[in-house]
Design a protein around this motif. Structure first.
Motif, mmCIF file in Angstrom:
data_model
loop_
_atom_site.group_PDB
_atom_site.id
_atom_site.type_symbol
_atom_site.label_atom_id
_atom_site.label_comp_id
_atom_site.label_asym_id
_atom_site.label_seq_id
_atom_site.Cartn_x
_atom_site.Cartn_y
_atom_site.Cartn_z
ATOM 1 N N THR A 3 23.722 42.739 32.051
ATOM 2 C CA THR A 3 24.655 43.576 32.337
ATOM 3 C C THR A 3 24.938 44.856 33.079
ATOM 4 N N TYR A 37 27.412 51.523 36.535
ATOM 5 C CA TYR A 37 27.007 50.185 36.340
ATOM 6 C C TYR A 37 27.807 49.454 35.404
ATOM 7 N N GLN A 40 30.691 48.163 37.917
ATOM 8 C CA GLN A 40 30.174 47.257 38.807
ATOM 9 C C GLN A 40 30.186 45.924 38.273
ATOM 10 N N TYR A 41 29.643 45.993 36.926
ATOM 11 C CA TYR A 41 29.487 44.685 36.358
ATOM 12 C C TYR A 41 30.846 43.978 36.117
ATOM 13 N N TYR A 42 31.898 44.788 35.428
ATOM 14 C CA TYR A 42 33.379 44.333 35.313
ATOM 15 C C TYR A 42 33.909 43.867 36.739
ATOM 16 N N GLU A 43 33.834 44.471 37.638
ATOM 17 C CA GLU A 43 34.198 44.073 38.925
ATOM 18 C C GLU A 43 33.717 42.824 39.684
ATOM 19 N N ARG A 44 32.302 42.644 39.465
ATOM 20 C CA ARG A 44 31.625 41.498 39.616
ATOM 21 C C ARG A 44 32.163 40.298 38.983
ATOM 22 N N ARG A 45 32.199 40.481 37.748
ATOM 23 C CA ARG A 45 32.612 39.264 37.002
ATOM 24 C C ARG A 45 34.169 38.852 37.148
ATOM 25 N N ASN A 47 35.729 39.258 40.169
ATOM 26 C CA ASN A 47 35.374 38.447 41.348
ATOM 27 C C ASN A 47 35.025 37.032 41.378
ATOM 28 N N GLU A 48 33.939 37.002 40.511
ATOM 29 C CA GLU A 48 33.404 35.586 40.251
ATOM 30 C C GLU A 48 34.670 34.462 39.664
ATOM 31 N N SER A 51 37.438 33.954 42.334
ATOM 32 C CA SER A 51 37.039 33.182 43.402
ATOM 33 C C SER A 51 36.990 31.713 43.332
ATOM 34 N N LYS A 64 43.102 41.101 40.430
ATOM 35 C CA LYS A 64 42.159 42.116 40.308
ATOM 36 C C LYS A 64 42.305 43.572 39.729
#
Length: 233
Positions: A3, A37, A40-45, A47-48, A51, A64
């Protein structure tokens, strides 16, 4: 998937940007990195997850934004919906935050010329640091230090009473330094010949007379003097 980076990596990153940070600025910078960080983790998850739904860009962005906006549940505020639903990530930051505080304290000792496992040990005998006079291999005296993060609470006084001679922390909530708490900490430090090392901004605004509170920027200097002479100046 991890994470967030480990505490050691965030400390190195903060020092890479400015190797001359004082201990309070360093702690602040590592805290900002931790929040960065986490975001960043939350935004990445998000987006995943989105998608996989074949949404249009407009709908994707709206969902989002909604998922990542802060929310309040009861009297507690969360950075976003995902944090409220899954506390696993949020709870993971608690040990990291404490670890960062200890690393900041260790850096102060090392900047003062002390060496780990020679002049001091870490996380031994139920305490965070033990500083030895003159060294670990031929000790004539030792001084135990409890490290706390940004909140005093009962844990700090309990830890100081049972596991430490001095207290080191980044306490930024002046309201926690009530007259009774100050008296308890003063009394404990007198008994152990120790001090409470706290940020200067907090210390100077305590409205009660204190003799055992010192800026945490003096922590390294004082512990180096103890390792040299067996006493804190």
């Amino acid at each position: 998937m991890r994470t967030v980076p480990p505490a050691e990596s965030m400390l190195k990153e903060a020092l890479k940007n400015n190797p001359d940070l004082d201990v309070n600025s360093l702690h602040h910078e590592t805290f900002l990195l931790m929040i960065h960080y986490r975001s960043q983790y939350y935004e990445r998850r998000v987006n995943e997850i989105l998608s996989e739904l074949n949404l249009s860009k407009e709908i994707h962005d709206k969902v989002k934004r909604k998922l990542l906006e802060p929310i309040v549940v009861g009297d507690k505020e969360y950075s976003n919906f995902m944090e409220e639903v899954s506390r696993r990530v949020s709870q993971a930051f608690q040990p990291i935050s404490g670890h960062l505080a200890e690393l900041c304290a260790q850096r102060e000792l090392e900047r003062a010329g002390l060496k780990r496992d020679y002049h001091f040990t870490r996380r031994k005998e139920r305490t965070d640091f033990i500083i030895y006079y003159p060294n670990l291999h031929s000790p004539k005296a030792r001084h135990r230090v409890e490290v706390k993060n940004v909140s005093l609470r009962e844990r700090a006084t309990r830890g100081l009473a049972f596991d430490g001679d001095s207290l080191f922390g980044f306490f930024d909530q002046l309201s926690e330094f009530t007259e009774s708490n100050v008296k308890v900490l003063e009394s404990l430090c007198v008994k152990t010949n120790g001090y409470c090392y706290i940020p200067s901004d907090t210390s100077r605004n305590i409205p009660y007379t204190t003799t055992r509170f010192r800026p945490n920027t003096l922590f390294g200097r004082d512990m180096a003097e103890f390792a040299k002479t067996g006493r804190i100046p």
